[in-house]
Design an enzyme around this catalytic site. Structure first.
Site, short mmCIF file in Angstrom:
data_model
loop_
_atom_site.label_atom_id
_atom_site.label_comp_id
_atom_site.label_asym_id
_atom_site.label_seq_id
_atom_site.Cartn_x
_atom_site.Cartn_y
_atom_site.Cartn_z
N LYS A 1 8.83 -4.17 -3.14
CA LYS A 1 8.89 -4.31 -1.68
C LYS A 1 7.49 -4.34 -1.09
O LYS A 1 6.61 -3.59 -1.54
CB LYS A 1 9.69 -3.12 -1.10
CG LYS A 1 9.91 -3.19 0.41
CD LYS A 1 10.74 -1.99 0.89
CE LYS A 1 11.12 -2.10 2.36
NZ LYS A 1 11.93 -0.96 2.82
N SER B 1 16.19 -2.37 5.31
CA SER B 1 15.03 -3.22 5.43
C SER B 1 14.59 -3.88 4.12
O SER B 1 13.91 -4.90 4.15
CB SER B 1 13.85 -2.42 5.99
OG SER B 1 13.48 -1.39 5.10
N SER C 1 17.71 1.85 3.81
CA SER C 1 17.10 0.56 3.45
C SER C 1 17.20 0.15 2.00
O SER C 1 16.88 -0.99 1.67
CB SER C 1 15.63 0.56 3.86
OG SER C 1 15.55 0.30 5.23
N1 GLN Z 1 18.00 0.51 9.28
C1 GLN Z 1 17.32 1.76 9.36
C2 GLN Z 1 16.22 1.68 10.40
O1 GLN Z 1 16.04 0.65 10.94
C3 GLN Z 1 16.78 2.17 8.03
C4 GLN Z 1 15.41 1.70 7.71
C5 GLN Z 1 14.92 2.22 6.39
O2 GLN Z 1 15.62 2.90 5.66
N2 GLN Z 1 13.65 1.92 6.11
O3 GLN Z 1 15.58 2.63 10.67
#
Ligand code: GLN
Length: 484
Positions: free
Chosen positions: A78, A153, A177
């Site tokens: 990532k 994400s 994410s």
């Molecule tokens: N969708 C969640 C957010 O926007 C999780 C993001 C993540 O785990 N990095 O915060």
């Protein structure tokens, strides 16, 4: 040969028997990346370095080096995770030309295990988002249906594994994410216990929530990756010490007492997902697991707690990207230093990043900090206590990973509240620092993957992965979009 058809153990056998070389595997991976370029799963493809590295590893292979399970495997990382000498952008304009100056501990560990990094995976900017649409490098697309989001994400990390262009990848999970894109893309996603895997070199989103973990096509593969990246790191003050995860404790035959939290079957849950989950619960009960309904009342506050504490931490962590200390310089005319910051940040950061910085700054400001931030911290403790209590009665919890199937590109990207609601089943785990796993269990009527989430008490990865393997066995064969 298709990468997607092989488990880590099978590839290891082929490499050992010299039926395939690291260079051939790497080339295969690079070809697959190219032929699935329309999915936009990579921000940077590390072609030349990867091929050079593969040749080096092939030499070692010929010299008869004792090769461990991850040796020679093409993998993706990532783009919020630092890689020395490879561009690391966090999917943000403000870091669009930044070359990593050191390896994150997880990357260093994987390199020591002999992997080939073929590229950096696309994601939501600074890991903020739940769809893969908030990247400065354009959205990532779901390989099961290109009109739909892959989740976020860690969108590209999930997509590249599902599309079969790499063997496994690393993502990060602050509120879902890893698990949510894993569920949307039909792959396995593992969020380790907070502190089990080093955060050193992970570009911080919300430091008290962030954790790095793997995406893989099987639970066994995910476990192998975890065992390579777990462990104490003196560079991360919140890293736990001791050897806390042992592969040989995983036993898919083991029977558990499994709790089904009523809050995970709330109103917004899509009926197709609910049916698939309930069917799997029945299968688990028939296979000899004890299934009991449980309640975690404070879960109702999880989303609110998350979206107060996380923006607060984000606003602090992102303050350093000001175009002077960190981040791309602003080259235009400015009146003074404040104007410079405004322009450098205004140009370099995307909408969602700005939204969270504003929200976080507000939450932490005098007059509001007690009302919001401190209050949310109290609720955080309460949620942790609720989990602690429940884990005195049950070994593990199960439920859906997401309330809906992968939604259409553009459906929620202009509606932050709708987007945040899709995190309803994942954030509580990060609030409490617990481990969780998403395993694909079924396909919907229109051929979209459905994920089941397993949640365990801190450092119960071995149990969680044991149950994950049992679920895979009850589910049966699973094929990836590339095989279709
Ligand atoms: N969708 C969640 C957010 O926007 C999780 C993001 C993540 O785990 N990095 O915060």
């Amino acid at each position: 040969m298709l990468i997607a058809d092989h488990s880590i153990k099978q590839l290891n056998k082929l490499l050992k028997a010299k039926e395939v070389s690291v260079t051939e595997l790497t080339q295969l991976s690079l070809q697959e990346i190219e032929s699935s370029a329309d999915l936009n799963a990579f921000i940077t493809v590390n072609k030349d370095q990867a091929l050079a590295r593969a040749r080096e590893l092939d030499k070692k292979l010929l010299e008869g080096e004792n090769i461990n399970p991850l040796f020679g495997l093409p993998v993706g990382i990532k783009d919020t995770i630092m890689t020395e000498g490879i561009r690391t952008t966090a999917a943000s304009q403000i870091l669009s030309d930044y070359i990593g100056v050191y390896d994150a501990t997880t990357v260093a560990k994987l390199k020591a295990a002999g992997v080939v990094i073929v590229g950096k995976n696309n994601c939501d900017e600074f890991a903020m988002g739940g769809s893969g649409e908030y990247s400065a490098f354009g959205p990532t697309f779901n390989p099961w249906d290109k009109e739909r989001v892959p989740g976020g994400s860690s969108s590209g990390s999930a997509v590249a594994v599902a599309a079969g262009s790499i063997v496994f990848s690393l993502g990060s999970d602050t509120g879902g994410s890893i698990r949510q894109p894993a569920a949307f893309c039909g792959v396995v996603g593992l969020k380790p216990t907070y502190g089990l895997v080093s955060r050193y070199g992970l570009i911080a989103m919300a430091s008290s929530f962030d954790v790095i973990g793997p995406f893989a096509r099987t639970v066994e593969d995910a476990a192998l990756v975890l065992s390579a990246i777990a462990g104490h790191d003196r560079h991360d003050a919140t890293s736990l010490s001791g050897s806390l995860f042992a592969l040989d404790k995983i036993n898919p035959e083991k029977k558990f007492t499994i709790g089904i939290p009523v809050q995970y079957f709330s109103k917004g849950l899509a009926s197709e997902i609910e049916n698939a989950i309930r069917k799997m619960i029945d299968k688990l009960a028939n296979a000899g697991h004890k299934v009991v309904e449980v309640s975690l009342p404070s879960l109702d506050y999880a989303l609110a707690v998350y979206y107060v504490i996380v923006p607060a931490e984000v606003s602090s962590n992102l303050a350093k990207f000001d175009g002077l200390r960190y981040g791309r310089r602003f080259a235009g005319k400015v009146d003074d230093i404040i104007d410079y910051y405004i322009k450098a940040r205004g140009e370099g950061l995307g909408e969602e990043a700005k939204r969270r910085i504003l929200l976080g700054t507000f939450i932490l400001s005098a007059g509001y900090i007690d009302k919001y931030y401190i209050q949310a911290q109290k609720a955080r403790t309460k949620i942790k206590q609720d989990f602690d209590k429940i884990f005195q009665e049950v070994d593990l919890l199960i439920g859906p990973t997401t309330p809906t199937l992968p939604f259409a590109i553009g459906e929620k990207s202009n509606d932050p509240v709708q987007m945040y609601l899709s995190d309803v089943y994942t954030v509580a785990v990060n609030i409490a620092g617990l481990p969780a796993l998403s395993v694909p269990i079924a396909l919907s009527q229109n051929n979209l993957p459905i994920g089941m989430q397993i949640i365990g008490p801190a450092l119960s990865e071995d149990k969680m992965l044991s149950l994950g393997r049992a679920i895979e066995a009850l589910r049966g064969e699973w094929s990836f979009p590339i095989n279709k």
